[in-house]
Design a protein around this motif. Structure first.
Motif, PDB file in Angstrom:
ATOM      1  N   HIS A 449      71.135  62.655   7.892  1.00  0.00           N
ATOM      2  CA  HIS A 449      71.520  61.917   7.047  1.00  0.00           C
ATOM      3  C   HIS A 449      72.579  61.007   6.928  1.00  0.00           C
ATOM      4  O   HIS A 449      73.592  61.491   7.862  1.00  0.00           O
ATOM      5  N   GLU A 466      72.214  54.124   2.218  1.00  0.00           N
ATOM      6  CA  GLU A 466      72.463  55.664   2.508  1.00  0.00           C
ATOM      7  C   GLU A 466      70.901  56.046   2.625  1.00  0.00           C
ATOM      8  O   GLU A 466      70.133  55.592   1.895  1.00  0.00           O
ATOM      9  N   ASP A 468      68.107  58.926   4.663  1.00  0.00           N
ATOM     10  CA  ASP A 468      67.517  60.125   5.665  1.00  0.00           C
ATOM     11  C   ASP A 468      66.961  59.599   7.008  1.00  0.00           C
ATOM     12  O   ASP A 468      66.193  58.534   6.967  1.00  0.00           O
TER      13      ASP A 468
END
Length: 895
Positions: A449, A466, A468
């Motif tokens: 992440h 932001e 994954d």
């Protein structure tokens, strides 16, 4: 007599001494005493031979060309000595016995073959050797021995040794065993000397050795060693001080102390090793310049790039395996330790500190809690590589990844890092882990992440991102992406990247942005972003992207859509270099291969607008199709905005040749414009035809002559050719027809109508309504030229000719007026009904020709040849020029 006796006695003594001296230096003395000496030494376990034996005038015997052997067989040479002094008991010597009490070497040279079976090969040499040893029974006491070993080592030896037993039946190591052990030790000594010869030093290093034990059992001999050196240098690395203290006890080596000091700090180490063992145990602590030491001995250019500003602190403990147990072993060590270092630099980057703990076994290695600090942040790393457990790693990155760019060798990795730009306000927080069967990142799945703030990606600014992360080989997977740009947020369900050299593409799944429409797309598809950016969407436009994008030379993989919508916002559409604001934009861009297809809706000038088309994005290819429809489209003609409606414009470009087809409703009628534009030459050339059909004269007058409205209509056409941005190149011709129109509303002729009306009987209803007005005209060199303007009303008929310089907005016209059906004589002077027009289109001034008129600085109108070319382009039949002249007298009375 007494004097004679004394002389005779003296002569006898001298003669005896001379004779004895001659005897003692002859072969006879050597042959007689050779066996006595070698036999006596053999009794002490010393087996030697020599070339010559003589008595030393200062005491003892002198043996020259001495050869020392391993055993009584004298098959294996142990050492060669050029000269050996033997201390003997002269009393025993007179009695015919040899009793050796000691041995002495003075500035002698000793040769020690590494392989006694091949003494002609490598030899260890001791030069300038001085030694004193006492022999008592089988006990040899070395009081002092000092010499130079192979010009590179000053050696000091002392100690007590037990000589071998003379009888072979006594217990002890066999001669062959002793020989093998000596050979092994000498090989190691030779390797050490060869290694030491690589060094430079202002003073010869010193090795002090103290030995004890039985020569018959060399594996049990004990020795204490002390090595000292100052200023010892290897290439560019210098030990200011080197001290090594060690003990050897029956094949067991104990390095009690190894002390090194260099320009950064010191290193202290201890180690133990048994000869023949495959394991060396050690312990080490250091604040010295270990990278400098390593780069000197390992000859690694990469290590030369590391510069320490503070001494690194290293602590290691474990063992070194001198022999691999398995060919698959990773490292021949069992070790644990730690490293702490302060500021250091490499390849232009300066790091604040580095700390870690480590361990290594033949089956694997690990690095734990590695912490690297930089001015931009830190990196934490845990990594393990094991033969059975495979490869595992965890990384927490909180520094700018561009810091590592000088150290990255893989082109793909460099290219990915170079996409990012960071500043002092940038923040990085990326946590990833990876695992695989082998140390191969391409074959190890990696996931994690990441959060990044205040950065640029491919030049596009982002406040935060932001997501994954997941990587495997050439595959990159970014999921649950949340982005904040300066103009709004964006998100993506999935961005899937295939970075294979043969097939590079990325897949976008529900990429959505409430931001600058082009900004977020530019990070993935710059060419599409260029097209979208032309619309200049207002902030808050909802943009979504889905599909596959090929990149790096793979446009054939393109198949994706970018949709945009903003019910309350705006955009811009550029048409023919004019910028038009659009409200409530809604549409999509669909790219397939190199073709960009677009379908765009919105509101333009308060009415509907729709644009649809395709653009070929292939480099070097110019081709596009555009169809634009607009419910309302005001456009300036002769300085007035005409309300074009139901506009349909179609442009098709192939290889730079654009075909234009425009149709619209205007002023109650309709118009069409068809033509071509050649973009392959500069300036661009064009040609075409403009047609107007049944335009309302009433609406025409409302725009161009308010207050003079009337019924009627206007029709006409104009065929033309020219070059862009150069009005003087415009050439062509056409025709214009007005039916039932108010003459007062006509350009140019309108101001003449009231003048004519002033001389008519009043009132005459409808004198200013033209039953018909028409003309043909040519355009050339910036002029509109006509010879046959005819306007006919119920009261009179106007015939006019002249030209309009539309570049300078200057007119030059002549007009003749004929009355119709009046039956009266108006004036006796015919010139009063001939008029001269001058001024501008908006402010045309007419005056009787008798008073002159016209402009004093008129530009010359086109030549006959230029007008014929304009007639050819416009399709008008060629006609002779008519000179403007006053009307005949009979023309005043009408027909």
């Amino acid at each position: 007599m007494l004097r004679f006796l004394r002389r005779a006695l003296f002569f006898a003594i001298v003669s005896f001494l001379l004779a004895a001296g001659v005897y003692l230096t002859t072969a006879s003395f050597h042959e007689r005493w050779h066996g006595f000496v070698t036999g006596e030494l053999a009794q002490h376990g010393v087996h030697l031979d020599f070339e010559r034996l003589a008595i030393n005038p200062f005491g003892g015997l002198v043996a020259r060309g001495v050869r020392v052997y391993n055993d009584v067989s004298k098959r294996h040479l142990v050492a060669s000595v050029d000269r050996l002094n033997l201390d003997v008991d002269f009393g025993s010597l007179v009695e015919g016995r040899v009793q050796i009490e000691g041995m002495e070497l003075l500035h002698a040279s000793v040769a020690l073959p590494v392989d006694p079976d091949r003494p002609d090969l490598t030899v260890i040499e001791l030069k300038d050797l001085s030694a004193r040893a006492l022999l008592e029974g089988r006990r040899l006491e070395i009081r002092h021995a000092e010499g130079l070993l192979s010009d590179g080592l000053h050696i000091l030896i002392s100690g007590v040794l037990e000589l071998p037993a003379p009888s072979p039946d006594q217990q002890g190591m066999s001669a062959d065993q002793r020989m093998n052990l000596m050979r092994e030790h000498r090989e190691q000594i030779q390797h050490g000397l060869d290694w030491l010869a690589r060094f430079r030093a202002p003073h010869v290093p010193t090795l002090s050795v103290k030995v004890s034990g039985a020569l018959e059992r060399p594996d049990e001999i004990k020795a204490e060693l002390l090595f000292q050196a100052d200023g010892l240098a290897f290439e560019d690395y210098v030990w200011n001080e080197l001290v090594a203290e060690a003990e050897y006890d029956g094949g067991f080596i104990d390095l009690k102390r190894l002390h090194l000091r260099d320009h950064l700090g010191i290193m202290d180490a201890t180690a133990t090793w048994r000869l023949g063992s495959d394991q060396l145990r050690f312990r080490l602590t250091s604040s010295a310049d270990l990278p400098g030491l390593a780069r000197a001995f390992l000859n690694n250019e990469g290590l030369r790039e590391v510069v320490f500003y503070e001494a690194p602190q290293l602590a290691l403990e474990g063992s070194v395996l001198l022999k691999k147990k398995s060919p698959d072993d990773m490292l021949p060590v069992n070790v644990t330790g730690s490293l702490d270092c302060g500021r250091f630099g490499s390849r232009g980057e300066v790091f604040n500190s580095l700390s870690l703990t480590l361990g290594a076994t033949p089956q694997g290695i690990y690095v734990k809690d590695a912490l690297l600090k930089h001015k931009t942040g830190s990196l934490v790393l845990n990594v393990m590589h094991h033969q059975e457990m495979g490869f595992k790693a965890e990384l927490l990155l909180r520094m700018h990844p561009t810091v590592f760019l000088p150290f990255v060798l893989l082109p793909k990795t460099r290219e990915i890092i170079q996409r990012f730009e960071f500043n002092d306000d940038s923040q990085v927080d990326v946590h990833v882990s990876t695992a695989g069967p082998k140390l191969n990142l391409r074959e190890s799945p990696t996931s994690g992440h990441g959060v990044i703030r205040n950065f640029r990606y491919k030049g596009v600014p982002f406040e935060s991102a932001e997501m994954d992360l997941a990587f495997l080989g050439d595959i990159q997977n970014y999921a649950n992406v949340k982005i904040q740009r300066p103009d709004g947020p964006a998100e993506a369900e999935l961005v899937f990247v295939n970075d294979d050299d043969n097939e590079k593409w990325l897949k976008l799944v529900n990429v959505r942005a409430l931001a600058d429409a082009a900004g977020i797309v530019r990070a993935f598809a710059p060419k599409v972003a260029d097209q979208i950016e032309r619309y200049r969407f207002s902030a808050g436009t909802d943009v979504t992207a889905n599909g596959v994008i090929g990149y790096k030379g793979n446009p054939q993989l393109n198949d994706y859509k970018v949709a945009f919508k903003n019910p309350v916002g705006g955009a811009h559409y550029v048409l023919w270099d004019e910028d038009y604001p659009i409200t409530a934009p809604n549409g999509e861009v669909h790219i397939v291969g190199n073709m960009l297809n677009f379908d765009f809706n919105g509101r333009l000038f308060g009415d509907t607008m729709h644009a649809k088309g395709a653009v070929n994005l292939t480099p070097g290819v110019r081709g596009y199709d555009v169809v634009v429809q607009a419910g309302r489209f005001p456009y300036s003609v002769f300085g007035k905005k005409l309300p074009f409606e139901e506009v349909r414009a179609e442009v098709r470009n192939r290889d730079g040749l654009a075909r234009i087809d425009i149709a619209a409703d205007v002023l109650g009628g309709d118009m069409t414009l068809k033509g071509t534009l050649n973009e392959n030459r500069e300036p661009n050339s064009y040609d075409g035809e403009l047609r107007m059909n049944a335009l309302s004269f009433h609406k025409f007058a409302q725009v161009y002559s308010p207050g003079n409205e009337s019924v009627g209509d206007i029709s006409g056409h104009f065929k033309f050719a020219g070059r862009m941005n150069d009005w003087k190149t415009l050439k062509g011709g056409g025709a214009l027809i007005i039916v039932n129109g108010n003459l007062l509303a006509l350009p140019v002729l309108g101001p003449l109508t009231p003048i004519i009306g002033a001389i008519l009987p009043s009132p005459i209803k409808g004198y200013n309504v033209a039953k018909k007005a028409d003309c043909t005209f040519e355009v050339s060199d910036g002029f509109i030229v006509t010879d046959n303007v005819e306007a006919e009303s119920s009261a009179f008929r106007i015939v006019s000719r002249g030209n309009i310089d539309f570049i300078r907005d200057d007119i030059d016209f002549n007009a003749e007026v004929r009355m119709r059906g009046l039956g009266i004589l108006l004036f006796p002077v015919t010139q009063l009904l001939a008029y001269k027009g001058s001024g501008t289109l908006k402010d045309t001034r007419w005056s009787p020709r008798i008073f002159g008129g016209g402009n004093n600085d008129e530009r010359k109108p086109p030549t006959e040849q230029e007008l014929r070319e304009a007639q050819r382009i416009g399709g008008n039949p060629a006609k002779p020029r008519v000179n403007a002249s006053p009307p005949k007298q009979k023309a005043l009375f009408g027909n």
